[in-house]
Design a protein around this motif. Structure first.
Motif, PDB file in Angstrom:
ATOM      1  N   LEU A  61       4.900 -11.272  19.249  1.00 16.67           N
ATOM      2  CA  LEU A  61       4.853 -12.404  20.174  1.00 16.67           C
ATOM      3  C   LEU A  61       3.477 -13.065  20.242  1.00 16.67           C
ATOM      4  O   LEU A  61       3.349 -14.195  20.701  1.00 16.67           O
ATOM      5  CB  LEU A  61       5.295 -11.966  21.578  1.00 16.67           C
ATOM      6  N   LYS A  62       2.450 -12.371  19.762  1.00 15.69           N
ATOM      7  CA  LYS A  62       1.100 -12.951  19.748  1.00 15.69           C
ATOM      8  C   LYS A  62       0.939 -14.011  18.658  1.00 15.69           C
ATOM      9  O   LYS A  62      -0.016 -14.790  18.672  1.00 15.69           O
ATOM     10  CB  LYS A  62       0.052 -11.850  19.529  1.00 15.69           C
ATOM     11  N   ASP A  63       1.875 -14.026  17.701  1.00 11.28           N
ATOM     12  CA  ASP A  63       1.801 -14.990  16.597  1.00 11.28           C
ATOM     13  C   ASP A  63       2.188 -16.379  17.108  1.00 11.28           C
ATOM     14  O   ASP A  63       3.358 -16.656  17.373  1.00 11.28           O
ATOM     15  CB  ASP A  63       2.733 -14.550  15.470  1.00 11.28           C
ATOM     16  N   ALA A  64       1.217 -17.242  17.256  1.00 11.97           N
ATOM     17  CA  ALA A  64       1.436 -18.573  17.833  1.00 11.97           C
ATOM     18  C   ALA A  64       2.303 -19.462  16.952  1.00 11.97           C
ATOM     19  O   ALA A  64       2.852 -20.466  17.417  1.00 11.97           O
ATOM     20  CB  ALA A  64       0.089 -19.243  18.091  1.00 11.97           C
ATOM     21  N   GLU A  65       2.425 -19.117  15.674  1.00  7.73           N
ATOM     22  CA  GLU A  65       3.205 -19.956  14.759  1.00  7.73           C
ATOM     23  C   GLU A  65       4.712 -19.763  14.922  1.00  7.73           C
ATOM     24  O   GLU A  65       5.494 -20.597  14.477  1.00  7.73           O
ATOM     25  CB  GLU A  65       2.801 -19.657  13.306  1.00  7.73           C
ATOM     26  N   ILE A  66       5.113 -18.647  15.529  1.00  2.93           N
ATOM     27  CA  ILE A  66       6.550 -18.379  15.684  1.00  2.93           C
ATOM     28  C   ILE A  66       7.102 -19.212  16.836  1.00  2.93           C
ATOM     29  O   ILE A  66       6.592 -19.173  17.958  1.00  2.93           O
ATOM     30  CB  ILE A  66       6.807 -16.876  15.890  1.00  2.93           C
ATOM     31  N   ASP A  67       8.144 -19.987  16.542  1.00  2.00           N
ATOM     32  CA  ASP A  67       8.732 -20.907  17.521  1.00  2.00           C
ATOM     33  C   ASP A  67       9.836 -20.268  18.353  1.00  2.00           C
ATOM     34  O   ASP A  67      10.053 -20.655  19.501  1.00  2.00           O
ATOM     35  CB  ASP A  67       9.343 -22.125  16.799  1.00  2.00           C
ATOM     36  N   ALA A  68      10.578 -19.334  17.742  1.00  4.11           N
ATOM     37  CA  ALA A  68      11.761 -18.787  18.400  1.00  4.11           C
ATOM     38  C   ALA A  68      12.004 -17.356  17.937  1.00  4.11           C
ATOM     39  O   ALA A  68      11.584 -16.972  16.834  1.00  4.11           O
ATOM     40  CB  ALA A  68      12.980 -19.648  18.074  1.00  4.11           C
ATOM     41  N   VAL A  69      12.692 -16.585  18.780  1.00  2.27           N
ATOM     42  CA  VAL A  69      13.031 -15.207  18.402  1.00  2.27           C
ATOM     43  C   VAL A  69      14.490 -14.899  18.723  1.00  2.27           C
ATOM     44  O   VAL A  69      15.067 -15.477  19.649  1.00  2.27           O
ATOM     45  CB  VAL A  69      12.137 -14.154  19.105  1.00  2.27           C
ATOM     46  N   SER A  70      15.045 -14.011  17.938  1.00  2.00           N
ATOM     47  CA  SER A  70      16.325 -13.374  18.265  1.00  2.00           C
ATOM     48  C   SER A  70      16.016 -12.008  18.848  1.00  2.00           C
ATOM     49  O   SER A  70      15.252 -11.240  18.260  1.00  2.00           O
ATOM     50  CB  SER A  70      17.185 -13.187  17.008  1.00  2.00           C
ATOM     51  N   VAL A  71      16.612 -11.707  20.006  1.00  2.00           N
ATOM     52  CA  VAL A  71      16.438 -10.405  20.644  1.00  2.00           C
ATOM     53  C   VAL A  71      17.690  -9.575  20.357  1.00  2.00           C
ATOM     54  O   VAL A  71      18.747  -9.805  20.936  1.00  2.00           O
ATOM     55  CB  VAL A  71      16.186 -10.547  22.160  1.00  2.00           C
ATOM     56  N   CYS A  72      17.559  -8.648  19.419  1.00  2.00           N
ATOM     57  CA  CYS A  72      18.681  -7.819  18.949  1.00  2.00           C
ATOM     58  C   CYS A  72      18.418  -6.341  19.245  1.00  2.00           C
ATOM     59  O   CYS A  72      18.730  -5.468  18.442  1.00  2.00           O
ATOM     60  CB  CYS A  72      18.904  -8.021  17.453  1.00  2.00           C
ATOM     61  N   THR A  73      17.831  -6.079  20.379  1.00  2.00           N
ATOM     62  CA  THR A  73      17.435  -4.729  20.779  1.00  2.00           C
ATOM     63  C   THR A  73      18.565  -4.036  21.533  1.00  2.00           C
ATOM     64  O   THR A  73      19.565  -4.675  21.870  1.00  2.00           O
ATOM     65  CB  THR A  73      16.231  -4.823  21.730  1.00  2.00           C
ATOM     66  N   PRO A  74      18.402  -2.742  21.861  1.00  2.00           N
ATOM     67  CA  PRO A  74      19.327  -2.119  22.815  1.00  2.00           C
ATOM     68  C   PRO A  74      19.352  -2.901  24.132  1.00  2.00           C
ATOM     69  O   PRO A  74      18.369  -3.561  24.507  1.00  2.00           O
ATOM     70  CB  PRO A  74      18.738  -0.718  23.004  1.00  2.00           C
ATOM     71  N   ASN A  75      20.476  -2.815  24.846  1.00  2.00           N
ATOM     72  CA  ASN A  75      20.720  -3.660  26.026  1.00  2.00           C
ATOM     73  C   ASN A  75      19.620  -3.600  27.082  1.00  2.00           C
ATOM     74  O   ASN A  75      19.284  -4.611  27.693  1.00  2.00           O
ATOM     75  CB  ASN A  75      22.057  -3.282  26.674  1.00  2.00           C
ATOM     76  N   TYR A  76      19.073  -2.414  27.330  1.00  2.00           N
ATOM     77  CA  TYR A  76      18.102  -2.269  28.417  1.00  2.00           C
ATOM     78  C   TYR A  76      16.809  -3.035  28.152  1.00  2.00           C
ATOM     79  O   TYR A  76      16.034  -3.296  29.080  1.00  2.00           O
ATOM     80  CB  TYR A  76      17.811  -0.789  28.700  1.00  2.00           C
ATOM     81  N   LEU A  77      16.590  -3.424  26.890  1.00  2.00           N
ATOM     82  CA  LEU A  77      15.389  -4.182  26.536  1.00  2.00           C
ATOM     83  C   LEU A  77      15.620  -5.694  26.478  1.00  2.00           C
ATOM     84  O   LEU A  77      14.667  -6.458  26.320  1.00  2.00           O
ATOM     85  CB  LEU A  77      14.847  -3.709  25.179  1.00  2.00           C
ATOM     86  N   HIS A  78      16.862  -6.124  26.617  1.00  2.00           N
ATOM     87  CA  HIS A  78      17.153  -7.560  26.501  1.00  2.00           C
ATOM     88  C   HIS A  78      16.304  -8.390  27.448  1.00  2.00           C
ATOM     89  O   HIS A  78      15.670  -9.369  27.047  1.00  2.00           O
ATOM     90  CB  HIS A  78      18.637  -7.843  26.764  1.00  2.00           C
ATOM     91  N   ALA A  79      16.298  -8.019  28.736  1.00  2.00           N
ATOM     92  CA  ALA A  79      15.553  -8.809  29.725  1.00  2.00           C
ATOM     93  C   ALA A  79      14.042  -8.731  29.518  1.00  2.00           C
ATOM     94  O   ALA A  79      13.393  -9.779  29.402  1.00  2.00           O
ATOM     95  CB  ALA A  79      15.949  -8.402  31.144  1.00  2.00           C
TER      96      ALA A  79
END
Length: 341
Positions: A61-79
């Motif tokens: 997330l520190k990479d300023a060039e990244i515009d968007a992410v997919s969050v595909c983690t276990p459920n408890y980490l989604h939020a």
């Protein structure tokens, strides 16, 4: 052509079979980074896509060039991961269920608003051809008043599909929070809300842990739901449909019945009470079964919303409403009573 730089956080099966291939197919996307607690997993995808690999999502997330992410983690980490991503200025596509509580869902929605970023929840059933067609038929009034429905989503369980088999986080209550109801049932609450264009107001449910010895979450559930206008029906979600997958929905209405994904040859069938029938072959529904990996259209909808600066079709509010039905069903099962949503 605009290139949206994307990071994928969590490199298990949903990322491998859905997010990564669909990002790779999208001409407006460059996959710039992968993250997984199993660093080798992230590195493997990074090598394939000439991208960076991380073991800690906070570093990605520190990479300023990244515009968007997919969050595909276990459920408890989604939020927590989604909120951190939104606060670092990234658009977020989060897997379902979006969160483990209404409070978490609210925090995600607030973070998206506060940072002016898109938040989309990866409910793909709205984009299935038969379901899109069904919504237009219901809206047209052809079927008349909808009285009732039954819907099911079940298969033999995620151990056949998950990157970690029987040791998968899917079966661990601490990390999953919820089993078949969150994995499959929430897809159907989202679909039903989309099709009838109403909210559900009451839920009653039986939720069991009976089919998986290595699991501490629900694997079979049957819910009774009631909508604002009094449409009532059943929703079944199960990891114990061992003979194959059931992903069907049937509506019972004033002028006949409509069957969706309930026939091997025709994805939408209407039996009118006057004796007429309609059959539509609209292509296969998304499935985890081998050889049935079709485009979910989730990625293209997410990227489109970023490029056009439009509201994602399944935004945080929509995800929260679909989650609320599942949370009410769990509460109903625990309290042995009907729960208001």
């Amino acid at each position: 052509m605009t290139n949206i730089k994307v990071g994928v956080i969590g490199c298990g099966s949903i990322a491998k079979h859905r997010h990564i291939p669909e990002y790779a197919m999208n001409e407006n996307v460059e996959i710039a980074a992968f993250c997984d607690v199993v660093k080798e997993r992230a590195q493997g995808f990074a090598d394939q896509h000439n991208a960076k690999a991380y073991a800690d999502y906070k570093e990605l997330l520190k990479d300023a060039e990244i515009d968007a992410v997919s969050v595909c983690t276990p459920n408890y980490l989604h939020a927590p991961v989604s909120i951190a991503a939104l606060e670092s200025g990234k658009h977020v596509l989060c897997e379902k269920p979006m969160a483990t509580s209404a409070e978490e869902a609210d925090a995600m929605i607030s973070a998206a608003k506060a940072n002016g970023k898109k938040l989309m929840i990866a409910h793909n059933q709205r984009f299935v051809s038969s379901h899109a067609k069904a919504r237009s038929i219901i809206e047209s009034g052809t079927l008349g008043k909808i009285y009732s429905f039954r819907t099911a989503f079940g298969h033999g369980g995620p151990e056949k599909w998950s990157a970690d088999g029987e040791k998968s986080w899917f079966f661990d209550k601490e990390r999953a929070f919820i089993g078949a109801m969150g994995d499959l049932g929430v897809h159907k609450t989202d679909l039903l809300r989309f099709l009838i264009d109403e909210e559900f107001v009451e839920a009653a449910a039986f939720v069991e842990e009976s089919a998986k010895q290595y699991s501490t979450v629900d694997d079979s559930a049957v819910c009774i739901l009631k909508s604002e206008s009094g449409i009532i029906g059943t929703l079944a979600a199960s990891w114990a449909y061992n003979g194959g997958e059931d992903n069907s929905t049937v509506f019972y209405a004033e002028n006949g019945m409509m069957r969706l994904e309930d026939d091997p040859d025709y994805s939408l069938i209407i039996h009118y009470k006057n004796g007429n029938n309609e059959r539509h072959s609209l292509g296969a529904i998304q499935s985890n079964e081998e050889g049935k990996q079709t485009n979910t259209h989730v990625i293209e909808q997410f990227i489109h919303s970023i490029l056009e600066n439009s509201e994602p079709p399944v935004n945080g509010e929509e995800g929260k409403k679909s989650l609320a039905v599942i949370l009410a069903a769990l509460e109903s099962s625990e309290k042995k009573q009907i729960v208001r949503i």
